[in-house]
Design a protein around this motif. Structure first.
Motif, short mmCIF file in Angstrom:
data_model
loop_
_atom_site.label_atom_id
_atom_site.label_comp_id
_atom_site.label_asym_id
_atom_site.label_seq_id
_atom_site.Cartn_x
_atom_site.Cartn_y
_atom_site.Cartn_z
N GLU A 2 0.84 -1.19 0.00
CA GLU A 2 0.00 0.00 0.00
C GLU A 2 0.88 1.24 0.00
N ILE A 3 0.51 2.22 -0.83
CA ILE A 3 1.28 3.45 -0.95
C ILE A 3 0.52 4.58 -0.27
N PRO A 4 1.10 5.22 0.75
CA PRO A 4 0.41 6.35 1.41
C PRO A 4 0.18 7.50 0.44
N ASN A 20 -5.84 16.76 -0.67
CA ASN A 20 -6.51 17.85 0.04
C ASN A 20 -6.55 17.61 1.55
N GLY A 21 -5.43 17.13 2.08
CA GLY A 21 -5.34 16.91 3.52
C GLY A 21 -5.90 15.58 4.00
N TYR A 22 -6.48 14.78 3.09
CA TYR A 22 -7.04 13.49 3.47
C TYR A 22 -6.00 12.40 3.20
N ASN A 23 -5.62 11.68 4.25
CA ASN A 23 -4.64 10.61 4.12
C ASN A 23 -5.32 9.28 3.85
N TYR A 24 -4.79 8.53 2.92
CA TYR A 24 -5.31 7.20 2.63
C TYR A 24 -4.20 6.37 2.00
N ASN A 25 -4.43 5.07 1.92
CA ASN A 25 -3.46 4.16 1.32
C ASN A 25 -3.98 3.66 -0.02
N GLU A 26 -3.17 3.78 -1.03
CA GLU A 26 -3.52 3.26 -2.36
C GLU A 26 -2.98 1.85 -2.49
N LEU A 27 -3.87 0.90 -2.77
CA LEU A 27 -3.47 -0.50 -2.88
C LEU A 27 -2.77 -0.71 -4.22
N LYS A 28 -1.51 -1.12 -4.17
CA LYS A 28 -0.73 -1.29 -5.39
C LYS A 28 -0.61 -2.74 -5.81
N GLN A 29 -0.50 -3.63 -4.85
CA GLN A 29 -0.31 -5.05 -5.18
C GLN A 29 -0.88 -5.92 -4.07
N THR A 30 -1.56 -7.02 -4.46
CA THR A 30 -2.20 -7.90 -3.49
C THR A 30 -2.06 -9.36 -3.92
N PHE A 31 -1.71 -10.21 -2.99
CA PHE A 31 -1.73 -11.65 -3.19
C PHE A 31 -2.43 -12.29 -2.00
#
Length: 736
Positions: free
Chosen positions: A393-395, A399-410
């Motif tokens: 997951e990439i942080p 606009n000030g909102y923090n979230y994690n972008e899912l890049k790879q999943t197994f």
């Protein structure tokens, strides 16, 4: 009269590494310059890439089935939680005839659908309305089905119905229900995950609630438990008060199992206690006989963030399996939200005297990979399957909102034996999990489903051949053949506010397997708003999109030219510079399918870009993510690690013991055992330690007792862990 434009396929189709230039190897098919092609054309890949073997290269296509007609929902990865759990909405059951039932709570209704063993088509069985606004959970018993729901009690009234337990027959006719009133409940089921089991005609429910306000005006959250007579739906036991039997506060996830005599409650506590907490309690939920903090969490008492989650508890044979994930608990001040998590498994005897604790993963604290909340699925041979998602997951911040972008999943699958070792290693498959817990079917298959705003995607894996589903790399879009229509069509593209002309892509095949647009690839058109040469662009998606590369790195580009079959006077003359064939143009006879010709060479006719060299097929490519389970190849026989030295024990305040040792190079980790006698038979516990650290903190010890410790290092091999010799025994008396 409306003019029909006919496609004349140009000469080459190939992978372009983002540069827009065509490669220099032989063109894959050709068309005469002055002819038009009216039959569909199949463009085949470069033979140098090797044969496309779908069975070998795309294993997920043979254990995944996309259903049609099922109710759309979003349950993917919903089993995972970071701070507290949520209600489980999705379930799957096997019928006696080999068909399956999907049962899922969607918008205050239980949707029940039937699927044949091929999982392709949904048949609606019924919809069951959930009568109270807060859904709690569902359970299939031996003779009946049960649904739990509830309602908030803002007035803290003992006359208010806060929980309802409903009994249905197998045809979903309501038979009876039990209403629970007041129950020290302000709001039921919040910040937790209810679960049920049954034993000897009694239904057991473990969940959570926020309670009536205390003197300070706070509605504290805690566990709650019920025992219900299934036959007459009468309440046997209600544990909802502060300090009641089986009490945990706060309890952020609740799990329950039974062994035919006793029950085992497993809670994620952040205060009293602050641990993954196991309790053995009698059949009436009246007496707790054993307690065990399976895994303790550091940090301030009552701080919601523990850096951990629990997955389940299962009684298998003579043992109790529990599993969860956690950051490394250092025994120091830290922010667990910034650390990556690893999977742990604990195996405990039913007397709850001896525990074997092991880590299945070894992700670095500040690395890329992290492990999500696991499942435990009992195996018939006394082992237990552990399943979880490994993710990158990439942080991100918008606009000030923090979230994690899912890049790879197994999805990972390990079979853990009673001694804590794995049987067959850890398998990696290209797939996802959901809040639908996988089941083992009568023919020994592992089955579950996921939804992502779609009808269910079903998974069915033969447990006898898990290695055949192993992920070995992403699909190569270069190896696909593409069949395209010769008749072009007009379409409007709002992105550039232009009407484009392009041929329809009829199919994209990987060997004999037809791929699905929108799932495996997307189609777009480029440079075709005006007369001349355009490109069909086939962009890989899903399994055909390696997340370690940029989107533009792998695009299958097929050039084409628009011709007009009508007489010249019926067409408009193009304006601007006349079209000129590129330097690699070669004429030939059009055909519906043409195999690549290795003997042909690109033409050398004049071209505006004749001085530029085309990109060659040997252009460098980005390296894909390595397979997580791969081990370095070695022709030598593995060597056991040396005996550990310099083991030191220190008693710390709070009945804790700090263990330090000298790290070794080229090891996979360390195994630590401590017990209350020299022979390691009394209250023995076995722990796994990271290879990156030379310190372990053990808590929950007994004051004025002496503990003996020994350690050994191990290396991972294809056949399992290879252990070194045990170190010398070291002892420590707990005085504070």
């Amino acid at each position: 009269m409306k003019k029909i434009k006919i496609l004349s396929i140009l000469l080459a189709s190939s992978l372009t590494l983002g540069s827009g230039l065509l490669p220099s190897y032989s063109p894959l098919m050709a068309a005469e310059k002055d002819q038009t092609q009216t039959a569909p054309v199949t463009v085949t890949p470069d033979p140098a890439l090797g044969a496309a073997d779908a069975q070998k290269d795309l294993p997920q296509r043979f254990f995944q089935t996309q259903s049609e007609g099922g109710t759309v929902s979003q349950n993917i990865s919903k089993n995972n939680y970071k701070i507290w759990g949520n209600a489980v909405n999705s379930y799957i059951e096997e019928n006696e005839d080999g068909s399956f039932l999907r049962i899922e709570q969607i918008d205050s209704e239980l949707i029940v659908e039937k699927y044949d063993s091929d999982f392709k088509k949904a048949e609606l069985v019924t919809k069951v309305s959930v009568p109270l606004p807060i859904y709690g959970g569902y359970f299939t018993g031996e003779n009946a089905r049960f649904v739990v729901c509830g309602e908030s009690n803002p007035e803290e009234s003992n006359e208010k119905e806060v929980v309802r337990i409903i009994k249905y027959d197998n045809d979903w006719n309501e038979l009876d229900h039990l209403s629970v009133y007041g129950a020290n409940t302000y709001k039921p089921f919040g910040s937790g995950s209810l679960q049920m089991t049954e034993m000897n005609g009694i239904l057991y429910i473990t969940g959570c609630h926020t309670m009536y306000a205390t003197d300070d005006g706070v509605h504290h959250q805690a566990s709650m438990n019920f025992a219900v007579n299934e036959e007459n739906m009468e309440l046997i036991t209600q544990n909802t008060e502060i300090g009641c039997h089986g009490y945990v506060s706060h309890s952020f996830c609740q799990r329950i199992a039974q062994d035919g005599t006793d029950l085992y409650l497993f809670d994620h506590g952040d205060a009293y206690p602050r641990s993954a907490y196991l309790q053995k309690i009698d059949a009436k939920l009246k007496k707790v006989s054993k307690i065990l903090p399976v895994f303790e969490f550091d940090g301030k008492m009552g701080a919601n963030e523990t850096g951990a989650s629990i997955g389940g508890v299962e009684v298998v044979g003579d043992n109790i399996f529990t599993a969860g994930n956690s950051v490394e608990q250092f025994g120091e001040v830290y922010d667990p939200s910034t650390y990556q998590r690893n999977i742990w498994v604990s195996v405990i005897d039913k007397k709850m005297e001896n525990q074997t604790f092991v880590w299945l993963t070894d992700h670095e604290n500040l690395g890329e990979w992290s492990a999500r909340t696991p499942y435990l699925i009992p195996a018939p041979d006394g082992s237990c399957y552990v399943m979880w998602e490994d993710v990158v997951e990439i942080p991100k911040n918008i606009n000030g909102y923090n979230y994690n972008e899912l890049k790879q999943t197994f999805t990972k699958i390990a079979k853990v034996k009673p001694d804590g070792t794995t049987d067959g290693g850890i398998h990696t498959i290209y797939g996802r999990l959901s809040d639908c817990k996988p089941i083992i079917t009568s023919d020994q298959k592992l089955v579950w489903y996921t939804t992502e705003n779609t009808s269910p995607l079903f998974y069915s894996l033969d447990l006898n051949q898990l290695s055949s589903y192993e992920f070995t790399g992403y699909g190569n879009i270069e190896k696909c053949s593409v069949t395209i229509s010769a008749v072009s069509y007009n379409f409007y593209d709002p992105s550039d506010n232009k009407t484009h002309i392009g041929p329809e892509v009829l199919s994209v095949n990987y060997g004999d397997l037809k791929l699905t647009e929108g799932v495996d690839y997307n189609v777009s058109y480029n440079d075709n708003a005006d007369m001349g040469t355009g490109y069909i662009q086939i962009t890989g998606k899903g399994f055909f999109k390696d997340p370690s590369t940029d989107a533009a790195d792998k695009i299958l580009r097929i050039p084409y030219q628009i011709k007009y079959p009508t007489e010249p006077e019926d067409t408009e003359e193009p304006t601007g510079t006349p079209y000129q064939e590129p330097s690699w143009f070669v004429t030939g006879t059009p055909a519906t399918t043409r195999k690549p010709s290795a003997t042909k060479k690109p033409g050398t006719s004049s071209s505006p870009a004749a001085t530029k060299k085309p990109v060659t097929s040997t252009a460098p490519k980005k390296t894909s993510y390595p397979k997580r389970t791969a081990k370095p190849a070695s022709s030598s026989v593995p060597v056991a690690p040396k005996k550990l030295t310099n083991i030191s024990l220190v008693n710390l305040k709070g009945k804790k013991m700090m263990i330090t040792w000298t790290k070794q190079d080229n090891v996979s980790g360390y195994q630590l055992q401590y017990a209350m006698n020299k022979k390691f038979t009394l209250k023995k516990k076995t722990l796994s330690c990271s290879k990156y650290r030379s310190m372990k903190l053990v808590s929950g010890l007994k004051k004025n007792k002496t503990y003996y410790v020994r350690m050994r290092a191990y290396v991972q091999t294809d056949s399992g862990n290879l252990y070194g010799k045990w170190s010398k025994k070291v002892k420590c008396k707990i005085k504070k």
